[in-house]
Design a protein around this motif. Structure first.
Motif, PDB file in Angstrom:
ATOM      1  N   ALA A 193       0.837  -1.195   0.000  1.00  0.00           N
ATOM      2  CA  ALA A 193       0.000   0.000   0.000  1.00  0.00           C
ATOM      3  C   ALA A 193       0.872   1.245   0.000  1.00  0.00           C
ATOM      4  O   ALA A 193       1.975   1.257   0.560  1.00  0.00           O
ATOM      5  CB  ALA A 193      -0.927   0.011   1.212  1.00  0.00           C
ATOM      6  N   VAL A 194       0.354   2.276  -0.647  1.00  0.00           N
ATOM      7  CA  VAL A 194       0.992   3.590  -0.597  1.00  0.00           C
ATOM      8  C   VAL A 194      -0.033   4.574  -0.055  1.00  0.00           C
ATOM      9  O   VAL A 194      -1.241   4.402  -0.239  1.00  0.00           O
ATOM     10  CB  VAL A 194       1.500   4.049  -1.982  1.00  0.00           C
ATOM     11  N   VAL A 195       0.450   5.586   0.613  1.00  0.00           N
ATOM     12  CA  VAL A 195      -0.419   6.615   1.191  1.00  0.00           C
ATOM     13  C   VAL A 195      -0.063   7.948   0.560  1.00  0.00           C
ATOM     14  O   VAL A 195       1.117   8.338   0.532  1.00  0.00           O
ATOM     15  CB  VAL A 195      -0.262   6.687   2.722  1.00  0.00           C
ATOM     16  N   LEU A 196      -1.068   8.644   0.043  1.00  0.00           N
ATOM     17  CA  LEU A 196      -0.882   9.969  -0.529  1.00  0.00           C
ATOM     18  C   LEU A 196      -1.447  11.023   0.405  1.00  0.00           C
ATOM     19  O   LEU A 196      -2.438  10.802   1.098  1.00  0.00           O
ATOM     20  CB  LEU A 196      -1.583  10.081  -1.888  1.00  0.00           C
TER      21      LEU A 196
ATOM     22  N   LEU B 237      -2.056  15.298  -0.092  1.00  0.00           N
ATOM     23  CA  LEU B 237      -1.904  16.536  -0.851  1.00  0.00           C
ATOM     24  C   LEU B 237      -0.976  16.358  -2.054  1.00  0.00           C
ATOM     25  O   LEU B 237      -0.129  17.210  -2.334  1.00  0.00           O
ATOM     26  CB  LEU B 237      -1.396  17.660   0.061  1.00  0.00           C
ATOM     27  N   GLY B 238      -1.164  15.237  -2.753  1.00  0.00           N
ATOM     28  CA  GLY B 238      -0.432  15.008  -3.988  1.00  0.00           C
ATOM     29  C   GLY B 238       0.956  14.442  -3.839  1.00  0.00           C
ATOM     30  O   GLY B 238       1.658  14.235  -4.849  1.00  0.00           O
ATOM     31  N   ARG B 239       1.370  14.158  -2.630  1.00  0.00           N
ATOM     32  CA  ARG B 239       2.698  13.589  -2.398  1.00  0.00           C
ATOM     33  C   ARG B 239       2.573  12.216  -1.737  1.00  0.00           C
ATOM     34  O   ARG B 239       1.653  11.980  -0.958  1.00  0.00           O
ATOM     35  CB  ARG B 239       3.547  14.507  -1.508  1.00  0.00           C
ATOM     36  N   LYS B 240       3.527  11.347  -2.026  1.00  0.00           N
ATOM     37  CA  LYS B 240       3.553  10.045  -1.369  1.00  0.00           C
ATOM     38  C   LYS B 240       4.226  10.190  -0.014  1.00  0.00           C
ATOM     39  O   LYS B 240       5.354  10.661   0.078  1.00  0.00           O
ATOM     40  CB  LYS B 240       4.310   9.025  -2.230  1.00  0.00           C
ATOM     41  N   VAL B 241       3.522   9.769   1.038  1.00  0.00           N
ATOM     42  CA  VAL B 241       4.059   9.915   2.388  1.00  0.00           C
ATOM     43  C   VAL B 241       4.385   8.568   3.033  1.00  0.00           C
ATOM     44  O   VAL B 241       5.022   8.534   4.091  1.00  0.00           O
ATOM     45  CB  VAL B 241       3.086  10.707   3.290  1.00  0.00           C
ATOM     46  N   ALA B 242       3.928   7.471   2.418  1.00  0.00           N
ATOM     47  CA  ALA B 242       4.246   6.144   2.951  1.00  0.00           C
ATOM     48  C   ALA B 242       4.132   5.126   1.824  1.00  0.00           C
ATOM     49  O   ALA B 242       3.298   5.276   0.921  1.00  0.00           O
ATOM     50  CB  ALA B 242       3.313   5.762   4.105  1.00  0.00           C
ATOM     51  N   ASP B 243       4.958   4.103   1.882  1.00  0.00           N
ATOM     52  CA  ASP B 243       4.980   3.041   0.870  1.00  0.00           C
ATOM     53  C   ASP B 243       5.583   1.812   1.522  1.00  0.00           C
ATOM     54  O   ASP B 243       6.774   1.789   1.838  1.00  0.00           O
ATOM     55  CB  ASP B 243       5.807   3.487  -0.337  1.00  0.00           C
ATOM     56  N   ASP B 244       4.750   0.792   1.768  1.00  0.00           N
ATOM     57  CA  ASP B 244       5.248  -0.374   2.505  1.00  0.00           C
ATOM     58  C   ASP B 244       4.312  -1.549   2.279  1.00  0.00           C
ATOM     59  O   ASP B 244       3.259  -1.419   1.630  1.00  0.00           O
ATOM     60  CB  ASP B 244       5.306  -0.049   3.998  1.00  0.00           C
ATOM     61  N   GLU B 245       4.693  -2.694   2.810  1.00  0.00           N
ATOM     62  CA  GLU B 245       3.801  -3.844   2.791  1.00  0.00           C
ATOM     63  C   GLU B 245       2.523  -3.494   3.548  1.00  0.00           C
ATOM     64  O   GLU B 245       2.554  -2.754   4.543  1.00  0.00           O
ATOM     65  CB  GLU B 245       4.470  -5.053   3.419  1.00  0.00           C
ATOM     66  N   ALA B 246       1.400  -4.030   3.066  1.00  0.00           N
ATOM     67  CA  ALA B 246       0.107  -3.663   3.651  1.00  0.00           C
ATOM     68  C   ALA B 246       0.045  -3.967   5.143  1.00  0.00           C
ATOM     69  O   ALA B 246      -0.457  -3.161   5.934  1.00  0.00           O
ATOM     70  CB  ALA B 246      -1.014  -4.391   2.915  1.00  0.00           C
ATOM     71  N   ALA B 247       0.568  -5.111   5.534  1.00  0.00           N
ATOM     72  CA  ALA B 247       0.519  -5.487   6.948  1.00  0.00           C
ATOM     73  C   ALA B 247       1.320  -4.517   7.807  1.00  0.00           C
ATOM     74  O   ALA B 247       0.919  -4.191   8.935  1.00  0.00           O
ATOM     75  CB  ALA B 247       1.045  -6.910   7.127  1.00  0.00           C
ATOM     76  N   SER B 248       2.437  -4.035   7.287  1.00  0.00           N
ATOM     77  CA  SER B 248       3.267  -3.098   8.048  1.00  0.00           C
ATOM     78  C   SER B 248       2.566  -1.754   8.207  1.00  0.00           C
ATOM     79  O   SER B 248       2.601  -1.146   9.290  1.00  0.00           O
ATOM     80  CB  SER B 248       4.622  -2.906   7.347  1.00  0.00           C
ATOM     81  N   LEU B 249       1.931  -1.275   7.138  1.00  0.00           N
ATOM     82  CA  LEU B 249       1.210  -0.012   7.245  1.00  0.00           C
ATOM     83  C   LEU B 249       0.019  -0.125   8.192  1.00  0.00           C
ATOM     84  O   LEU B 249      -0.294   0.805   8.934  1.00  0.00           O
ATOM     85  CB  LEU B 249       0.737   0.445   5.869  1.00  0.00           C
ATOM     86  N   ALA B 250      -0.655  -1.270   8.156  1.00  0.00           N
ATOM     87  CA  ALA B 250      -1.805  -1.467   9.042  1.00  0.00           C
ATOM     88  C   ALA B 250      -1.390  -1.431  10.506  1.00  0.00           C
ATOM     89  O   ALA B 250      -2.193  -1.076  11.378  1.00  0.00           O
ATOM     90  CB  ALA B 250      -2.486  -2.793   8.724  1.00  0.00           C
ATOM     91  N   ALA B 251      -0.135  -1.783  10.768  1.00  0.00           N
ATOM     92  CA  ALA B 251       0.360  -1.818  12.149  1.00  0.00           C
ATOM     93  C   ALA B 251       1.078  -0.534  12.554  1.00  0.00           C
ATOM     94  O   ALA B 251       1.505  -0.398  13.697  1.00  0.00           O
ATOM     95  CB  ALA B 251       1.312  -3.000  12.327  1.00  0.00           C
ATOM     96  N   ASP B 252       1.211   0.419  11.621  1.00  0.00           N
ATOM     97  CA  ASP B 252       1.934   1.664  11.889  1.00  0.00           C
ATOM     98  C   ASP B 252       0.966   2.693  12.485  1.00  0.00           C
ATOM     99  O   ASP B 252       0.184   3.316  11.771  1.00  0.00           O
ATOM    100  CB  ASP B 252       2.544   2.188  10.587  1.00  0.00           C
ATOM    101  N   ASP B 253       1.038   2.887  13.785  1.00  0.00           N
ATOM    102  CA  ASP B 253       0.100   3.783  14.463  1.00  0.00           C
ATOM    103  C   ASP B 253       0.207   5.216  13.965  1.00  0.00           C
ATOM    104  O   ASP B 253      -0.803   5.926  13.857  1.00  0.00           O
ATOM    105  CB  ASP B 253       0.331   3.744  15.973  1.00  0.00           C
ATOM    106  N   ARG B 254       1.410   5.666  13.662  1.00  0.00           N
ATOM    107  CA  ARG B 254       1.592   7.057  13.205  1.00  0.00           C
ATOM    108  C   ARG B 254       0.867   7.290  11.893  1.00  0.00           C
ATOM    109  O   ARG B 254       0.121   8.275  11.751  1.00  0.00           O
ATOM    110  CB  ARG B 254       3.080   7.360  13.040  1.00  0.00           C
ATOM    111  N   VAL B 255       1.057   6.386  10.934  1.00  0.00           N
ATOM    112  CA  VAL B 255       0.408   6.529   9.639  1.00  0.00           C
ATOM    113  C   VAL B 255      -1.100   6.389   9.780  1.00  0.00           C
ATOM    114  O   VAL B 255      -1.863   7.143   9.168  1.00  0.00           O
ATOM    115  CB  VAL B 255       0.965   5.477   8.648  1.00  0.00           C
ATOM    116  N   ARG B 256      -1.533   5.447  10.581  1.00  0.00           N
ATOM    117  CA  ARG B 256      -2.969   5.225  10.750  1.00  0.00           C
ATOM    118  C   ARG B 256      -3.655   6.460  11.308  1.00  0.00           C
ATOM    119  O   ARG B 256      -4.717   6.871  10.836  1.00  0.00           O
ATOM    120  CB  ARG B 256      -3.198   4.024  11.673  1.00  0.00           C
TER     121      ARG B 256
END
Length: 235
Positions: free
Chosen positions: A205-208, A210-229
């Motif tokens: 998964a990638v997270v956008l 305001l037009g910029r990519k702010v995160a790019d990682d395996e889906a399971a890792s992003l789901a567990a990332d409290d800051r990104v969530r």
């Protein structure tokens, strides 16, 4: 399957995408997440040729397709299901499906393909001779996806397939997407407002924002990332 480098897209003076890099592996499901206005829909529109990029490159299976016409990209193996469940309401379910495969000029596939779509989406089979305007929201979404699949894509772009649907119907459609990847090796780039749903079936998964990519990682890792969530996904 898809490689994007430095992609920039704008609506007049407003930059909707600002230097996006993105790689989608063959046979994988990649989710694009972010709040409204993050640039998710613009990304899909630029990839599929509906919007010309201001800068950057888009490659499909190694071939430069930057700024290509949508109809040419379909012939190269890309299909795009836009937000809003766009179908031709004056046509029947079966006519909509056949329309999706017409450019292939393969009469045998028009027969076998429509049968395959009815097997994939049983509610459509029961309504094959009804006009699309009579369908529910969930059935229209099934039809939009089925029509895209009739072009036999290698890469399927989906913009908010569960938006506005009842939870049970949304879950059925998401499960079908996972099945498509598993059984046919289809590559999917999925824009989805419901981050939990997308992350449950995505490989990456990638997270956008305001037009910029702010995160790019395996889906399971992003789901567990409290800051990104907390910051971007409202989870």
């Amino acid at each position: 399957m898809l490689e994007i480098t430095g992609l920039v897209a704008a609506y007049g003076p407003v930059r909707a995408l600002n230097g996006i890099d993105l790689s989608v592996g063959q046979g994988a499901i990649t989710a694009v997440l972010g709040a409204n206005g993050a640039g998710k829909t613009t990304l899909l529109r630029t990839i599929s040729g509906l919007l010309s990029p201001a800068a950057g490159t888009v490659r499909l299976a190694g071939r430069d397709i930057t700024g290509g016409k949508p109809e040419d990209l379909v012939r190269l193996g890309m299909a795009h299901v836009p937000e809003g469940r766009g179908v031709i309401v004056e046509l029947t379910v079966e006519e909509n499906l056949r329309l999706g495969g017409l450019w292939r000029r393969d009469r045998a596939w028009l027969r076998t393909g429509t049968t395959a779509m009815f097997d994939l989406f049983p509610p459509l089979a029961r309504r094959r001779h009804r006009r699309a305007e009579t369908l529910s929201g969930g059935e229209r979404q099934m039809l939009a996806i089925g029509r895209a699949l009739m072009s036999k894509p290698r890469l399927l772009l989906l913009d908010e397939p569960s938006l506005g649907l009842a939870p049970r119907t949304a879950a059925q459609i998401v499960a079908t997407l996972s099945t498509l990847r598993t059984e046919s090796g289809l590559t999917l780039l999925l824009v989805e407002q419901n981050a939990a749903t997308a992350l449950s079936i995505a490989d990456r998964a990638v997270v956008l924002n305001l037009g910029r990519k702010v995160a790019d990682d395996e889906a399971a890792s992003l789901a567990a990332d409290d800051r990104v969530r907390r910051a971007y996904l409202e989870m």
